[in-house]
Motif scaffolding. Structure first.
Motif, PDB file in Angstrom:
ATOM      1  N   ASN A 198       0.832  -1.210   0.000  1.00  0.00           N
ATOM      2  CA  ASN A 198       0.000   0.000   0.000  1.00  0.00           C
ATOM      3  C   ASN A 198       0.864   1.256   0.000  1.00  0.00           C
ATOM      4  OD1 ASN A 198       0.047   1.513   2.565  1.00  0.00           O
ATOM      5  ND2 ASN A 198      -1.001  -0.224   3.507  1.00  0.00           N
ATOM      6  N   ILE A 199       0.347   2.270  -0.652  1.00  0.00           N
ATOM      7  CA  ILE A 199       1.114   3.493  -0.864  1.00  0.00           C
ATOM      8  C   ILE A 199       1.404   4.231   0.435  1.00  0.00           C
ATOM      9  CG2 ILE A 199      -0.885   4.999  -1.255  1.00  0.00           C
ATOM     10  CD1 ILE A 199       0.771   6.293  -3.567  1.00  0.00           C
ATOM     11  N   SER A 200       0.516   4.086   1.424  1.00  0.00           N
ATOM     12  CA  SER A 200       0.689   4.771   2.698  1.00  0.00           C
ATOM     13  C   SER A 200       1.939   4.285   3.429  1.00  0.00           C
ATOM     14  CB  SER A 200      -0.554   4.565   3.570  1.00  0.00           C
ATOM     15  OG  SER A 200      -0.411   5.199   4.812  1.00  0.00           O
ATOM     16  N   VAL A 201       2.117   2.963   3.501  1.00  0.00           N
ATOM     17  CA  VAL A 201       3.310   2.411   4.161  1.00  0.00           C
ATOM     18  C   VAL A 201       4.556   2.760   3.363  1.00  0.00           C
ATOM     19  CG1 VAL A 201       4.499   0.287   4.853  1.00  0.00           C
ATOM     20  CG2 VAL A 201       2.053   0.543   5.295  1.00  0.00           C
ATOM     21  N   TRP A 202       4.476   2.694   2.041  1.00  0.00           N
ATOM     22  CA  TRP A 202       5.619   3.053   1.202  1.00  0.00           C
ATOM     23  C   TRP A 202       6.084   4.486   1.478  1.00  0.00           C
ATOM     24  CZ3 TRP A 202       9.565   1.681  -1.631  1.00  0.00           C
ATOM     25  CH2 TRP A 202      10.105   2.560  -2.574  1.00  0.00           C
ATOM     26  N   GLU A 203       5.135   5.420   1.508  1.00  0.00           N
ATOM     27  CA  GLU A 203       5.485   6.823   1.753  1.00  0.00           C
ATOM     28  C   GLU A 203       6.021   7.037   3.164  1.00  0.00           C
ATOM     29  OE1 GLU A 203       1.864   8.825   0.692  1.00  0.00           O
ATOM     30  OE2 GLU A 203       2.406   8.919  -1.445  1.00  0.00           O
ATOM     31  N   LYS A 204       5.481   6.295   4.133  1.00  0.00           N
ATOM     32  CA  LYS A 204       5.968   6.414   5.504  1.00  0.00           C
ATOM     33  C   LYS A 204       7.412   5.933   5.611  1.00  0.00           C
ATOM     34  CE  LYS A 204       5.594   3.249   8.487  1.00  0.00           C
ATOM     35  NZ  LYS A 204       5.185   2.202   9.459  1.00  0.00           N
ATOM     36  N   LEU A 205       7.723   4.805   4.982  1.00  0.00           N
ATOM     37  CA  LEU A 205       9.083   4.265   5.028  1.00  0.00           C
ATOM     38  C   LEU A 205      10.073   5.193   4.327  1.00  0.00           C
ATOM     39  CD1 LEU A 205       8.353   0.479   4.355  1.00  0.00           C
ATOM     40  CD2 LEU A 205       8.944   1.557   6.535  1.00  0.00           C
ATOM     41  N   LEU A 206       9.639   5.827   3.241  1.00  0.00           N
ATOM     42  CA  LEU A 206      10.488   6.807   2.562  1.00  0.00           C
ATOM     43  C   LEU A 206      10.763   7.998   3.475  1.00  0.00           C
ATOM     44  CD1 LEU A 206       9.000   7.042  -1.054  1.00  0.00           C
ATOM     45  CD2 LEU A 206      11.266   6.181  -0.429  1.00  0.00           C
ATOM     46  N   LEU A 207       9.709   8.486   4.129  1.00  0.00           N
ATOM     47  CA  LEU A 207       9.830   9.644   5.012  1.00  0.00           C
ATOM     48  C   LEU A 207      10.748   9.347   6.189  1.00  0.00           C
ATOM     49  CD1 LEU A 207       8.713  12.540   5.380  1.00  0.00           C
ATOM     50  CD2 LEU A 207       6.937  11.573   6.833  1.00  0.00           C
ATOM     51  N   GLN A 208      10.687   8.127   6.692  1.00  0.00           N
ATOM     52  CA  GLN A 208      11.503   7.724   7.836  1.00  0.00           C
ATOM     53  C   GLN A 208      12.929   7.329   7.432  1.00  0.00           C
ATOM     54  OE1 GLN A 208       9.160   4.548   9.556  1.00  0.00           O
ATOM     55  NE2 GLN A 208       7.945   5.953  10.801  1.00  0.00           N
ATOM     56  N   GLY A 209      13.200   7.332   6.139  1.00  0.00           N
ATOM     57  CA  GLY A 209      14.533   6.970   5.666  1.00  0.00           C
ATOM     58  C   GLY A 209      14.844   5.496   5.785  1.00  0.00           C
ATOM     59  N   LYS A 210      13.797   4.672   5.844  1.00  0.00           N
ATOM     60  CA  LYS A 210      13.991   3.230   6.003  1.00  0.00           C
ATOM     61  C   LYS A 210      14.085   2.502   4.670  1.00  0.00           C
ATOM     62  CE  LYS A 210      11.914   2.903  10.588  1.00  0.00           C
ATOM     63  NZ  LYS A 210      10.854   2.282  11.424  1.00  0.00           N
ATOM     64  N   VAL A 211      13.947   3.258   3.577  1.00  0.00           N
ATOM     65  CA  VAL A 211      14.125   2.687   2.249  1.00  0.00           C
ATOM     66  C   VAL A 211      14.828   3.730   1.385  1.00  0.00           C
ATOM     67  CG1 VAL A 211      11.815   3.429   1.545  1.00  0.00           C
ATOM     68  CG2 VAL A 211      12.976   1.641   0.260  1.00  0.00           C
ATOM     69  N   ASP A 212      15.765   3.276   0.577  1.00  0.00           N
ATOM     70  CA  ASP A 212      16.533   4.171  -0.293  1.00  0.00           C
ATOM     71  C   ASP A 212      15.858   4.250  -1.655  1.00  0.00           C
ATOM     72  OD1 ASP A 212      18.356   5.560  -1.809  1.00  0.00           O
ATOM     73  OD2 ASP A 212      20.102   4.384  -1.176  1.00  0.00           O
ATOM     74  N   ALA A 213      15.289   5.411  -1.969  1.00  0.00           N
ATOM     75  CA  ALA A 213      14.577   5.590  -3.235  1.00  0.00           C
ATOM     76  C   ALA A 213      15.509   5.495  -4.443  1.00  0.00           C
ATOM     77  CB  ALA A 213      13.853   6.934  -3.244  1.00  0.00           C
ATOM     78  N   ASN A 214      16.804   5.584  -4.215  1.00  0.00           N
ATOM     79  CA  ASN A 214      17.759   5.421  -5.310  1.00  0.00           C
ATOM     80  C   ASN A 214      17.982   3.951  -5.641  1.00  0.00           C
ATOM     81  OD1 ASN A 214      18.373   8.224  -5.694  1.00  0.00           O
ATOM     82  ND2 ASN A 214      19.588   8.143  -3.803  1.00  0.00           N
ATOM     83  N   VAL A 215      17.614   3.096  -4.698  1.00  0.00           N
ATOM     84  CA  VAL A 215      17.776   1.658  -4.894  1.00  0.00           C
ATOM     85  C   VAL A 215      16.442   0.996  -5.251  1.00  0.00           C
ATOM     86  CG1 VAL A 215      18.449  -0.518  -3.796  1.00  0.00           C
ATOM     87  CG2 VAL A 215      19.732   1.577  -3.311  1.00  0.00           C
ATOM     88  N   VAL A 216      15.413   1.326  -4.482  1.00  0.00           N
ATOM     89  CA  VAL A 216      14.077   0.769  -4.714  1.00  0.00           C
ATOM     90  C   VAL A 216      13.196   1.853  -5.329  1.00  0.00           C
ATOM     91  CG1 VAL A 216      12.121  -0.442  -3.697  1.00  0.00           C
ATOM     92  CG2 VAL A 216      14.389  -0.652  -2.648  1.00  0.00           C
ATOM     93  N   HIS A 217      12.576   1.550  -6.454  1.00  0.00           N
ATOM     94  CA  HIS A 217      11.733   2.559  -7.088  1.00  0.00           C
ATOM     95  C   HIS A 217      10.354   1.996  -7.436  1.00  0.00           C
ATOM     96  CE1 HIS A 217      13.525   0.551 -10.658  1.00  0.00           C
ATOM     97  NE2 HIS A 217      12.365   0.839 -11.232  1.00  0.00           N
ATOM     98  N   VAL A 218       9.400   2.900  -7.609  1.00  0.00           N
ATOM     99  CA  VAL A 218       8.032   2.530  -7.971  1.00  0.00           C
ATOM    100  C   VAL A 218       7.946   2.382  -9.483  1.00  0.00           C
ATOM    101  CG1 VAL A 218       5.627   3.284  -8.027  1.00  0.00           C
ATOM    102  CG2 VAL A 218       7.006   3.652  -5.967  1.00  0.00           C
ATOM    103  N   LEU A 219       7.452   1.224  -9.919  1.00  0.00           N
ATOM    104  CA  LEU A 219       7.306   1.010 -11.357  1.00  0.00           C
ATOM    105  C   LEU A 219       5.868   1.225 -11.811  1.00  0.00           C
ATOM    106  CD1 LEU A 219       6.102  -2.139 -12.405  1.00  0.00           C
ATOM    107  CD2 LEU A 219       7.826  -2.661 -10.672  1.00  0.00           C
ATOM    108  N   TYR A 220       4.917   1.140 -10.858  1.00  0.00           N
ATOM    109  CA  TYR A 220       3.515   1.336 -11.231  1.00  0.00           C
ATOM    110  C   TYR A 220       2.703   1.703  -9.990  1.00  0.00           C
ATOM    111  CZ  TYR A 220      -1.211   0.350 -13.008  1.00  0.00           C
ATOM    112  OH  TYR A 220      -2.523   0.449 -13.379  1.00  0.00           O
ATOM    113  N   THR A 221       1.835   2.702 -10.136  1.00  0.00           N
ATOM    114  CA  THR A 221       0.901   3.089  -9.075  1.00  0.00           C
ATOM    115  C   THR A 221      -0.511   2.832  -9.591  1.00  0.00           C
ATOM    116  OG1 THR A 221       2.393   4.825  -8.272  1.00  0.00           O
ATOM    117  CG2 THR A 221       0.080   4.966  -7.605  1.00  0.00           C
ATOM    118  N   THR A 222      -1.299   2.117  -8.820  1.00  0.00           N
ATOM    119  CA  THR A 222      -2.638   1.735  -9.269  1.00  0.00           C
ATOM    120  C   THR A 222      -3.612   2.918  -9.243  1.00  0.00           C
ATOM    121  OG1 THR A 222      -3.568   1.203  -7.093  1.00  0.00           O
ATOM    122  CG2 THR A 222      -2.276  -0.522  -8.198  1.00  0.00           C
TER     123      THR A 222
END
Length: 292
Positions: A198-222
Motif C-alpha cells: 500500500n502506498i501509505s506504508v511506502w510513503e511512511k518508510l520513505l519519510l523515515q529513511g527506512k528505504v533508499d529511493a535510489n535503490v528501490v523505485h516505484v514502477l507502477y501506481t494503481t
C-alpha cells in the motif's frame, strides 16, 4: 389460621428484589465496559501498538470506558475475532471488511475511514532498472503482502490480471511476505525482483529513511479504490456506536493533541463510510476466486 409478615421482612424482600433487578439490568452492558480493539497485522506488532496508543487514550476519555488493544496473529484472526464477539472494533482493510461482512451475514458495520481511503492506492516496487511497467514482470519473481490484504494482494492481483498477467502462470515465482514493510524488505534485500504494497506504508518508510529511493523505485501506481475502515458488529449498543463515530469525526488536525493521533494514523481527518463503498472490492474478490 392467618399468616402475618412483618414490616421488616417486607423491606428485606423488596431490597433483595431491587438488588436483583439492578444486577440483571447491568449485565448486558457489562461487556461494553472494556472496548476490545484490534487491527489487521499489515505492519509489525510494535508499530501497530505505537500507532494505536494515543488513539486508545483519546477514545477512553471520549467513551468513559477502558479501551484495550488486542493484537492478532493474522488477517483471518481479526475477522474471526469480530464475528465471534472476541473483539468489539477492528481496523480492517477493504477485503477483510468484506470477509467479515460475508462471514457474519451482513452483521458488521463500517463506521469511519480516513479521507485517503476513498481513493487508496497500491504501488509496485522493484530494484531492477529494466522493470519499468507491469508487463516487464513476466518471468520475474514477485511478492505480495498478506494473502488477505486488499492493497497488498487483492487489488494488485486484479490490476495484474487486467494487464493480462496471471501471477501463477506468467511469473517465475510468487510469494507472500505477510506485511507491507516485509514486502519492501524482501524487494530491497534482493529476495524477489518486485513486490506490491500500500502506498501509505511506502510513503511512511520513505519519510523515515527506512528505504533508499535510489535503490528501490516505484514502477507502477494503481488507480484509486476504497480500502481501510474501522468496523464494529451490528449488535453493538447504538449509543456506543454513535459515541465512537463522533469521537473519530471530532479529531481536528488543528488541535496539537489530535494532530499527533491523526499523524500516526496517516491522515488529516476521518470521514463516515458505509458497506456499499466496498462493493467493488467484493466483486474483485469474487472474480479472483478469493472470497469463499
Amino acid at each position: 389460621m392467618t399468616c402475618s409478615i412483618s414490616s421488616k421482612s417486607i423491606k428485606s424482600l423488596i431490597a433483595t428484589v431491587f438488588a436483583s433487578i439492578v444486577l440483571l439490568s447491568a449485565t448486558p452492558s457489562f461487556a461494553e465496559q472494556v472496548l476490545r480493539v484490534s487491527a489487521i497485522p499489515d505492519e509489525s506488532p510494535t508499530e501497530l501498538q505505537r500507532k494505536f496508543k494515543p488513539l486508545g487514550e483519546y477514545l477512553e476519555k471520549k467513551l468513559g470506558m477502558k479501551v484495550e488493544f488486542n493484537p492478532v496473529t493474522d488477517y483471518a484472526a481479526s475477522v474471526e475475532g469480530l464475528v465471534n464477539n472476541k473483539l468489539d472494533m477492528v481496523w480492517f482493510g477493504g477485503f477483510t471488511f468484506v470477509q467479515a461482512k460475508v462471514r457474519s451475514n451482513n452483521q458488521v458495520i463500517p463506521l469511519v475511514q480516513r479521507e485517503e481511503d476513498e481513493k487508496f492506492k497500491s504501488v509496485f516496487i522493484t530494484t531492477r532498472n529494466e522493470i519499468t511497467k507491469l508487463s516487464d514482470l513476466k518471468g520475474k519473481t514477485f511478492t505480495f503482502g498478506s494473502e488477505s490484504s486488499t492493497s497488498g494482494h487483492l487489488m494488485p492481483r486484479s490490476f495484474l490480471l487486467a494487464a493480462k498477467i496471471n501471477p501463477e502462470t506468467d511469473m517465475k515465482r510468487i510469494a507472500f511476505s505477510g506485511a507491507h514493510d516485509a514486502t519492501v524488505a524482501a524487494v530491497a534485500g534482493g529476495k524477489v525482483d518486485a513486490g506490491a504494497l500500500n502506498i501509505s506504508v511506502w510513503e511512511k518508510l520513505l519519510l523515515q529513511g527506512k528505504v533508499d529511493a535510489n535503490v528501490v523505485h516505484v514502477l507502477y501506481t494503481t488507480p484509486g479504490f476504497y480500502d481501510y475502515n474501522w468496523s464494529v458488529r451490528a449488535d453493538m449498543a447504538p449509543a456506543l456506536r454513535e459515541k465512537l463515530t463522533k469521537a473519530f469525526l471530532a479529531l481536528d488536525k488543528n488541535n496539537p493533541a489530535d494532530k499527533e493521533i491523526l499523524d500516526l494514523q496517516r491522515t488529516a481527518r476521518f470521514i463516515p463510510t458505509k458497506a456499499a463503498n466496498y462493493s467493488a472490492i467484493e466483486s474483485a474478490a469474487r472474480s479472483a476466486g478469493m472470497l469463499k
